[in-house]
Design an enzyme around this catalytic site. Structure first.
Site, PDB file in Angstrom:
ATOM      1  CG  ASP A 160      -2.159  -0.665   0.988  1.00  0.00           C
ATOM      2  OD1 ASP A 160      -2.019  -0.931  -0.496  1.00  0.00           O
ATOM      3  OD2 ASP A 160      -2.560  -1.344   1.771  1.00  0.00           O
ATOM      4  CG  ASN A 187     -11.141  -3.812   1.670  1.00  0.00           C
ATOM      5  OD1 ASN A 187     -10.019  -3.465   0.346  1.00  0.00           O
ATOM      6  ND2 ASN A 187     -10.467  -4.552   1.690  1.00  0.00           N
ATOM      7  CE1 TYR A 188      -8.579  -4.301   7.911  1.00  0.00           C
ATOM      8  CE2 TYR A 188      -8.609  -5.282   5.512  1.00  0.00           C
ATOM      9  CZ  TYR A 188      -8.830  -5.816   6.535  1.00  0.00           C
ATOM     10  OH  TYR A 188      -8.589  -6.466   7.390  1.00  0.00           O
ATOM     11  CE1 TYR A 214      -4.191  -1.507   7.476  1.00  0.00           C
ATOM     12  CE2 TYR A 214      -4.450  -0.436   5.081  1.00  0.00           C
ATOM     13  CZ  TYR A 214      -4.885  -1.564   6.029  1.00  0.00           C
ATOM     14  OH  TYR A 214      -4.218  -2.841   5.277  1.00  0.00           O
ATOM     15  CG  ASP A 248      16.918   5.996   9.119  1.00  0.00           C
ATOM     16  OD1 ASP A 248      16.805   5.104   8.770  1.00  0.00           O
ATOM     17  OD2 ASP A 248      17.042   7.102   8.516  1.00  0.00           O
ATOM     18  NE  ARG A 251      -1.284  11.820  -5.428  1.00  0.00           N
ATOM     19  CZ  ARG A 251      -1.513  11.122  -6.620  1.00  0.00           C
ATOM     20  NH1 ARG A 251      -0.920  10.650  -7.394  1.00  0.00           N
ATOM     21  NH2 ARG A 251      -2.660  12.138  -6.933  1.00  0.00           N
TER      22      ARG A 251
END
Length: 653
Positions: free
Chosen positions: A308, A392-393, A395, A452, A316
């Site tokens: 993804d 569909n998800y 997050y 990092d 975006r």
């Protein structure tokens, strides 16, 4: 740039090398490329990203210093399928580099937004697809949804060099209906986006299309509960953090905020003020990739594995957040400036949310030897978050900073499970029937955080720490003893590590050149949360080749220019092997040097009936906690709490 458009003025120098791209900088990059003859009517811009300077350049920067701002741009000609990568100095308005991309070797640029609609149009115009739909009794296709899904790479010669998507079909009862309630089973269209045609149709036979709607909106699920009382968060004096441009400060913490089109939210230069010292902890932190491989081996589903971040550009796809819905409290929002498909800047309002929240008890002790006097402090944390929708998800990504120097990252997965159709009552070994005839396939969410470290400086070493039970014997007569074993990870060939909750495995990031008051190296410890196994696809499979980072819970690599993403720069249709597999060959020292940690985590999702029609949040993440970084508890200077009735204080008994 279209002919006749005024030339943009050179952008003003950015105040800091790590600031996000501005609208002027995005516009200037496009103008330079147009002036060089590299932009035509069919040119698109899948990626426009800051070309970040190295650690040493950033560390040497002082306020007021001149800043060189470079932009990395990926170009795609939609008419021919050819792609290229360029680097532009937007301050000097100079093209610094340009190279063509070989799709077979380099991979394809990410999916464009305009290709979502193009895929739908191509599939619906295909005679074979229309015939297959008619054979299923579906002649009105106006409410069909042909999903634009990443194709992967399965070594098929006829797909080499093509810009591909694979499309599943879903139906709707009306335009606002949930299409995932009505999958059209056994039908997959392989789409060549450049030639604009379906090059292969997979049809394994019709199964009934589930008819029941999967509406989750309030008007379809009433009446609403009436027994919820108001719950308000109030900070009448305002929040405790300050935001100066992109510099965020709170409770001894400071950091720089960034937001780019690929990764979304990025944190730079996390440091903690310890007395009169400002001590670095992390140079950079982001979610660098997330893979979602599915378990169904059927020919219409065995190819599904989404990346993804690299295939769809997570940044975006971010949401514009809403007060009281996505964030609660005394909120400060930060907008993001992102390029569209044509390389022109667009502003996404409220892309990042910043707020404080109570986090329960921080520390407490009741002294039984002095009249049961008690001291306690409550924990408060700073939350920096964003939310993205990928098909569909949905997050949510949350960075938490704690007053005791701790850092936590949490992903909240919600939205809709992907679905397939089957005969009602079918029991599948690879899916859960969540409604009559509606299957939700098993799958994994494999997030990869890029960290990092800069623990009191950039020269760090990682130790793998296990808890070890000692055998019974003269030195352990009662068998109660256990200790720890710390093993430095010193060579790049040893950099891939697996979590092991049976021994409490964690990874300690040390700075051997900086010592605490007991003479030990200062450190931060990365502790994985037990959230699931690594990648379950078989070694040697196409998915395992393309998502190699997910075979381990941690990769430790030496930091270097170009090592940006765990799957390489262009994972879309890449054959695999890029990224951490390349950087983990033996021979590079990992001792006392600048490192990057790639931490893989996430659940293996076996969907429940309770996950339909919309899924309650599922949480996963990790923590970074100071381990001998401070000489004592750094929160002893927090004031005593005050409550509605005055100061909290101990009561004798």
């Amino acid at each position: 740039m279209a002919h006749g458009t005024p030339e943009p003025q050179p952008p003003a120098p950015a105040p800091h090398p790590l600031d996000p791209l501005t609208a002027d900088e995005i516009t200037a990059a496009r103008a330079v490329l147009h002036g060089a003859g590299l932009v035509g009517d069919t040119t698109r811009f899948p990626l426009v990203l800051p070309d970040e300077p190295d650690r040493h350049t950033v560390a040497a920067h002082r306020p007021g210093d001149p800043v060189v701002r470079r932009v990395r741009v990926t170009l795609l000609d939609t008419a021919t399928g050819t792609a290229a990568e360029a680097v532009v100095d937007v301050g000097a308005r100079v093209l610094l580099a340009h190279r063509p991309l070989d799709p077979a070797a380099d991979g394809q640029p990410p999916v464009l937004f305009e290709e979502y609609e193009r895929c739908d149009e191509i599939v619906k115009a295909d005679p074979g697809w229309r015939k297959a739909m008619a054979e299923r009794g579906i002649t009105d296709t106006s409410l069909a949804v042909c999903a634009p899904l990443a194709a992967g790479n399965f070594g098929r010669a006829e797909e080499t060099g093509r810009r591909m998507l694979r499309s599943l079909t879903f139906l709707r009862c009306e335009t606002a209906d949930n299409p995932f309630a009505h999958p059209v089973g056994g039908l997959v269209a392989d789409v060549d986006l450049t030639e604009r045609r379906v090059v292969r149709l997979i049809d394994t036979g019709a199964v009934p299309v589930p008819a029941a709607c999967g509406r989750y909106e309030a008007e379809f699920n009433g009446p609403a509960r009436t027994d919820l009382k108001a719950l308000e968060t109030s900070q009448p004096d305002g929040p405790s953090f300050t935001l100066d441009g992109h510099r965020l400060s709170w409770q001894n913490w400071s950091l720089r905020l960034d937001f780019n089109a690929r990764e979304g939210l990025v944190l730079h230069e996390l440091s903690y003020r310890d007395g009169d010292r400002v001590r670095p902890v992390l140079h950079r932190a982001s979610l660098a990739e997330m893979a979602v491989p599915y378990a169904d081996p059927g020919p219409d589903r065995n190819w599904i594995c989404y990346l993804d971040v690299g295939e769809y550009t997570l940044g975006r796809n971010a949401n514009a957040l809403r007060l009281g819905c996505d964030c609660l409290g005394e909120i400060r929002y930060v907008d993001a400036v992102l390029p569209d498909d044509h390389g022109r800047p667009q502003t996404l309002p409220n892309a990042v949310c910043i707020h404080e929240e109570d986090h329960g008890l921080l520390w407490k002790h009741t002294n039984m030897f002095s009249g049961f006097s008690a001291e306690s402090r409550r924990s408060r944390r700073l939350v920096v978050s964003c939310i993205a929708t990928l098909g569909n998800y949905d997050y949510g990504f949350y960075w938490y900073l704690y007053q005791d120097g701790g850092v936590e990252f949490e992903v909240k997965s919600t939205g809709l499970v992907q679905t397939s159709a089957a005969e009602p009552g079918t029991v599948s070994p690879y899916a859960t029937e969540v409604a009559p005839g509606l299957q939700a396939p098993y799958h994994q969410h494999l997030f990869c955080a890029r960290l990092d470290p800069a623990v009191d400086g950039h020269a760090n070493t990682v130790e793998e720490v296990d808890i070890v039970r000692l055998p019974m014997g003269p030195d352990n007569p009662n068998g109660n003893a256990f200790t720890v074993r710390a093993t430095p990870v010193t060579d790049s060939g040893e950099g891939g590590r697996l979590a092991d909750p049976a021994v409490g495995r964690r990874w300690r990031i040390t700075n051997p050149a900086a010592r605490n008051r007991t003479g030990q190296p200062v450190a931060y410890t990365l502790t994985p949360q037990p959230s699931g196994p690594p990648l379950l696809a078989q070694p040697g499979s196409a998915v395992a080749a393309r998502v190699a980072y997910a075979a381990k819970h941690l990769w430790i690599t030496r930091s270097a220019a170009g090592r940006r993403y765990p799957v390489g720069d262009y994972p879309n249709q890449h054959p695999g092997g890029a990224g951490v597999p390349e950087w983990s060959r033996p021979g590079e020292s990992l001792e006392n040097t600048a490192l990057t940690l790639w931490h893989c985590f996430g659940p293996t999702h076996l969907p429940r009936l309770e996950d339909w029609p919309v899924m309650p949040v599922d949480r996963c993440g990790f923590t970074l906690r100071p381990t001998g970084f401070f000489d004592r508890n750094p929160t002893l200077d927090l004031p005593r709490e005050s409550g509605a009735g005055g100061h909290c204080h101990a009561q004798g008994r």
